[in-house]
Design a protein around this motif. Sequence first.
Motif, PDB file in Angstrom:
ATOM      1  N   THR A  29       0.906  -1.299   0.207  1.00 34.91           N
ATOM      2  CA  THR A  29      -0.002   0.455  -0.054  1.00 34.91           C
ATOM      3  C   THR A  29       1.065   0.932   0.250  1.00 34.91           C
ATOM      4  O   THR A  29       0.433   2.620  -0.543  1.00 34.91           O
ATOM      5  N   VAL A  30       2.214   1.111   0.214  1.00 38.81           N
ATOM      6  CA  VAL A  30       2.405   2.550   0.704  1.00 38.81           C
ATOM      7  C   VAL A  30       3.915   2.241  -0.903  1.00 38.81           C
ATOM      8  O   VAL A  30       3.640   3.726  -1.131  1.00 38.81           O
ATOM      9  N   GLN A  31       4.260   1.544  -1.000  1.00 41.13           N
ATOM     10  CA  GLN A  31       5.159   1.764  -2.357  1.00 41.13           C
ATOM     11  C   GLN A  31       3.701   2.127  -3.573  1.00 41.13           C
ATOM     12  O   GLN A  31       4.774   2.635  -4.074  1.00 41.13           O
ATOM     13  N   VAL A  32       2.894   1.961  -3.443  1.00 36.71           N
ATOM     14  CA  VAL A  32       1.986   1.594  -4.849  1.00 36.71           C
ATOM     15  C   VAL A  32       1.195   3.403  -4.591  1.00 36.71           C
ATOM     16  O   VAL A  32       1.010   3.864  -5.504  1.00 36.71           O
ATOM     17  N   ARG A  33       1.037   3.540  -3.192  1.00 33.23           N
ATOM     18  CA  ARG A  33       0.621   5.480  -3.114  1.00 33.23           C
ATOM     19  C   ARG A  33       1.688   6.306  -3.650  1.00 33.23           C
ATOM     20  O   ARG A  33       1.826   7.729  -3.798  1.00 33.23           O
ATOM     21  N   LYS A  34       3.126   5.835  -2.801  1.00 30.78           N
ATOM     22  CA  LYS A  34       4.261   6.643  -3.310  1.00 30.78           C
ATOM     23  C   LYS A  34       4.265   6.533  -4.736  1.00 30.78           C
ATOM     24  O   LYS A  34       4.600   7.701  -5.621  1.00 30.78           O
ATOM     25  N   ILE A  35       4.491   5.803  -5.528  1.00 25.61           N
ATOM     26  CA  ILE A  35       4.356   5.946  -7.306  1.00 25.61           C
ATOM     27  C   ILE A  35       3.262   6.407  -7.673  1.00 25.61           C
ATOM     28  O   ILE A  35       3.628   7.450  -8.303  1.00 25.61           O
ATOM     29  N   TYR A  36       2.160   6.117  -7.155  1.00 26.84           N
ATOM     30  CA  TYR A  36       0.863   7.109  -7.644  1.00 26.84           C
ATOM     31  C   TYR A  36       1.438   8.549  -7.501  1.00 26.84           C
ATOM     32  O   TYR A  36       0.549   9.549  -8.208  1.00 26.84           O
ATOM     33  N   GLU A  37       1.270   8.913  -6.114  1.00 28.81           N
ATOM     34  CA  GLU A  37       1.783  10.523  -5.830  1.00 28.81           C
ATOM     35  C   GLU A  37       2.625  11.275  -6.667  1.00 28.81           C
ATOM     36  O   GLU A  37       2.420  12.296  -6.994  1.00 28.81           O
ATOM     37  N   SER A  38       3.606  10.494  -6.721  1.00 23.50           N
ATOM     38  CA  SER A  38       4.913  10.662  -7.101  1.00 23.50           C
ATOM     39  C   SER A  38       4.566  11.446  -9.101  1.00 23.50           C
ATOM     40  O   SER A  38       4.790  12.686  -9.740  1.00 23.50           O
ATOM     41  N   ILE A  39       3.835  10.398  -9.300  1.00 23.25           N
ATOM     42  CA  ILE A  39       2.893  10.151 -11.259  1.00 23.25           C
ATOM     43  C   ILE A  39       2.000  11.518 -11.017  1.00 23.25           C
ATOM     44  O   ILE A  39       2.400  12.313 -12.111  1.00 23.25           O
ATOM     45  N   GLN A  40       1.096  11.198 -10.347  1.00 23.93           N
ATOM     46  CA  GLN A  40       1.062  12.831  -9.873  1.00 23.93           C
ATOM     47  C   GLN A  40       1.208  14.105 -10.532  1.00 23.93           C
ATOM     48  O   GLN A  40       0.781  15.091 -10.507  1.00 23.93           O
ATOM     49  N   ALA A  41       2.065  14.409  -9.876  1.00 18.75           N
ATOM     50  CA  ALA A  41       3.274  15.220  -9.805  1.00 18.75           C
ATOM     51  C   ALA A  41       3.684  16.163 -10.354  1.00 18.75           C
ATOM     52  O   ALA A  41       3.841  16.586 -11.136  1.00 18.75           O
ATOM     53  N   LEU A  42       3.716  14.254 -11.827  1.00 13.60           N
ATOM     54  CA  LEU A  42       3.821  14.908 -13.456  1.00 13.60           C
ATOM     55  C   LEU A  42       3.783  16.304 -13.935  1.00 13.60           C
ATOM     56  O   LEU A  42       3.588  16.424 -15.072  1.00 13.60           O
TER      57      LEU A  42
END
Length: 92
Positions: A29-42
Motif C-alpha cells: 500500500t505504501v509503495q503503490v501510493r508513493k508511486i501514484y503520488e509521484s506520477i500525479q506530481a508530473l
Amino acid sequence: MNVRWTQDALRDLESICSFVFGDNPEAATVQVRKIYESIQALGKHAYIGRKGRVAGTRELAVPPYVVIYRIRRAAVEIGSILHSARRWPNSL
C-alpha cells in the motif's frame, strides 16, 4: 498537464502491488501510493524526471522503481514502471 496511463503502465503498477502484497500488504500500500503520488506530481512538474535512456522518454526515480514517461502536447504519458534492477527495454 493531464497525466495519462498506458495499459502497460497500469499492468506494471498492478504487478508491483501483487508482488509486494504477497510479502507485506502494508508495504504494498505504501509503495503503490508513493508511486501514484509521484506520477500525479508530473502533471504540474513534467520535467522533474531525468532524460530517459530510450529516445523521447524521461525517467522519474521512485526507488526502487523507475517511472518511464513521455511528454506529449498537453499530457504526460506514463509508459512503464520498472524495477531499477531489471534489464532495460530498447523501446517503449
